[in-house]
Each structure stands twice: as C-alpha cells, then as structure tokens.
Design an enzyme around this catalytic site. Sequence first.
Site: not given
Ligand code: HMG
Ligand code: MG
Length: 287
Positions: A15, A206, A208, A239, A248
């Site tokens: 994060d 959790h 921030h 994020c 955080n």
């Molecule tokens: P999408 O575009 O809807 O996915 O993304 P898709 O299934 O249509 O696939 C599109 C492309 O992504 C394809 O590749 C897949 O292979 C690839 P392409 O054919 O275009 O080359 N793909 C992946 N590649 C690597 N690893 C994977 C994966 N899945 C699909 N797992 C997806 C959907 C969820 C993948 C996208 O929206 C994404 O990666 N989002 C990132 C979200 C993220 O990391 N956010 C930050 C973390 S959450 C947070 O910070 C909150 C937290 O701290 C708690 C809080 O504070 O509240 C946890």
């Molecule tokens: Mg977070």
Amino acid sequence: MMPDLVKICEVGPRDGLQNEAAFVSTEDKVRLINLLSAAGFIYIEAASFVSPKWVPQMADGKEVLAGIARKKGVVYAALAPNLMGYDAAKQAGANEVAVFASASETFSRKNINCSIEGSLARYELVCRKAAKEGVPVRGYVSCVVACPYEGPVTPEAVCRVAASLIRMGCREVSLGDTIGRATPDHVTVLLDAILEVIPPEKIAGHFHDTYGRSLDCIRAGLGRGIRIFDSSVGGAGGCPFAPGAKGNVATHEVVQMLEAEGFTTGIDALALQEATKFMDRILGRQP
Ligand code: HMG
Ligand code: MG
C-alpha cells in the site's frame, strides 16, 4: 498480567509503494522487506499481483518475492484481484493472498473495473481454490466510511461485504478507510454493527491518515476489542484509484502509541527506525 498483544500488519511494501510515481527498484523493495522482517513483523504485505497496466509499481511482485530473505514465522502476503492474480501469487511463493472488495459501487468499478457483486463472485473462486491448496486468504473492504466518488458509506453496506468475505472463507477482514475520512465515532458505530456478525478476532482496522485521525480511530477500535491493525512504514501510501487518499498511518506512530498505552507489539523500535529511514530514502523524503 500479560500485556495485551496487538498484531500489526505491515502493508508499506504494497500500500505504501503502489501509489508512488517514481519506480522503486526491485532491489530496494527486497531490502525494505528484509528490514521489516528483522524488525519483528509477522505479517508483511509484500506484493500485489494486479494488472501491471493498472499499477505499474507492483509489476515486479514475482521478483520481489523471489529476492527476499524469508524469516521463519513471517507471512509474506500479496494482493490478488482474481484467479490469475491468485495463481501468480501462489507460484511466486506468497504465504497468503488478500482479496479486496469495496463497500462502494463506484469505487469498486474504478479500482477493479467490476461491480461489488461481480468482485465477490471472483473472490469466491479465489477462496475455493485457495482452500483446496491450503493458502489462507485475507479480505479487505474498502471505503468503509466514505467513498471518494459517492461520499458517505453506510455501516450496512460494509457489513454486507465483510460478512460475504468471511462466509466465503477469508480468515479475517480488514476494514479500509481508504481516503482517511473516519473519526473515532465512525469507527465505533461501524464496529458495533460489524461485531453483530463477525467476532473481533477476525476484524482488522486499516486507516489512511489524511486528517491525522488514524491513531484516535485505532484507539476506538481497541475500545471495541480489535487487536489487529494495518500500518505502513514511514506512513507512505495511497491508492491510485482513490483521489485524495493519503498514506496509511505510520507504523512507528502506531507502535509508540500502543506501547505507551500498555500493549505489546513484538516490534523492535530500533530496527523499525532503520526500516523507516530506508523507506524515507527510497521515496526521496526528508526523515
Ligand atoms: P480488467 O481490465 O477488467 O481485467 O482489470 P481483464 O480480466 O479484462 O484483463 C485485462 C488485462 O489485464 C489482460 O491483459 C489480463 O491478462 C490482465 P491484456 O490481454 O490486456 O494484456 N490481467 C492481469 N494481469 C496481471 N495480474 C492479474 C491480472 N488480471 C487481469 N491479476 C483488474 C481488472 C482487477 C485486473 C484491474 O482492474 C487491476 O489490476 N486493478 C488494480 C487494482 C489495485 O491494485 N488497486 C490498488 C489496491 S486496493 C487498495 O489500495 C485498497 C486497500 O489498501 C484497502 C483500503 O485502503 O481501502 C487494499
Ligand atoms: Mg489502503
């Protein structure tokens, strides 16, 4: 009497770094995690197996997990948004994966390009496979107090998602105040609702620290029996899909507050200082 133990989940390598514009080298990520292992954390969120197009900073998760010196008893966890991420995390040697849902529909779509329902269906598949393979799963709920797009979020909405995550097999659920809007009163009201359906030992906080209220929110959590909190070394974080999300709560501040109030954390303050200094250095910040 034994002092009350509080578990700190160190999320800085994930994060903390995911929102940094300048790419942090794999070598520095590895060194940071090794310093955190030395400081006594037993849970380190080390990587994120999400789309590298969405979060370029986390693209080297495989190399990071291959490079770290694993300390016995430490869980090196990784975020997984779907089965593809789960498989990659497991193959890279993550000891645990974390799935992340949202209590807000708009944030869910902005963050993972999917509705809340759709994400829960994906996580059900992850949980099922992880259970078969003996991999523990942690669940996150984001926007537990407010959403950057929709504003206030109700405790009922949070309860629904949190209960679903526990039902599908998550061993605990971390309640994310993604943009740091929570006050201690929000936390108390939210926990009173959640504790009706989930026991305190399966709940983590959790926070921030956008308005500097995180420590008070943690105190409110402690008051309701919560003993697991996430924090980030040096207070780094944010994020990319939550405009306004600040870092955080800083790990050293949490450790200091807890120890001053008679809790024990198992964290070595001097070793944590080393890790904090290193985080400041890789982010090019003045300590
Ligand atoms: P999408 O575009 O809807 O996915 O993304 P898709 O299934 O249509 O696939 C599109 C492309 O992504 C394809 O590749 C897949 O292979 C690839 P392409 O054919 O275009 O080359 N793909 C992946 N590649 C690597 N690893 C994977 C994966 N899945 C699909 N797992 C997806 C959907 C969820 C993948 C996208 O929206 C994404 O990666 N989002 C990132 C979200 C993220 O990391 N956010 C930050 C973390 S959450 C947070 O910070 C909150 C937290 O701290 C708690 C809080 O504070 O509240 C946890
Ligand atoms: Mg977070």
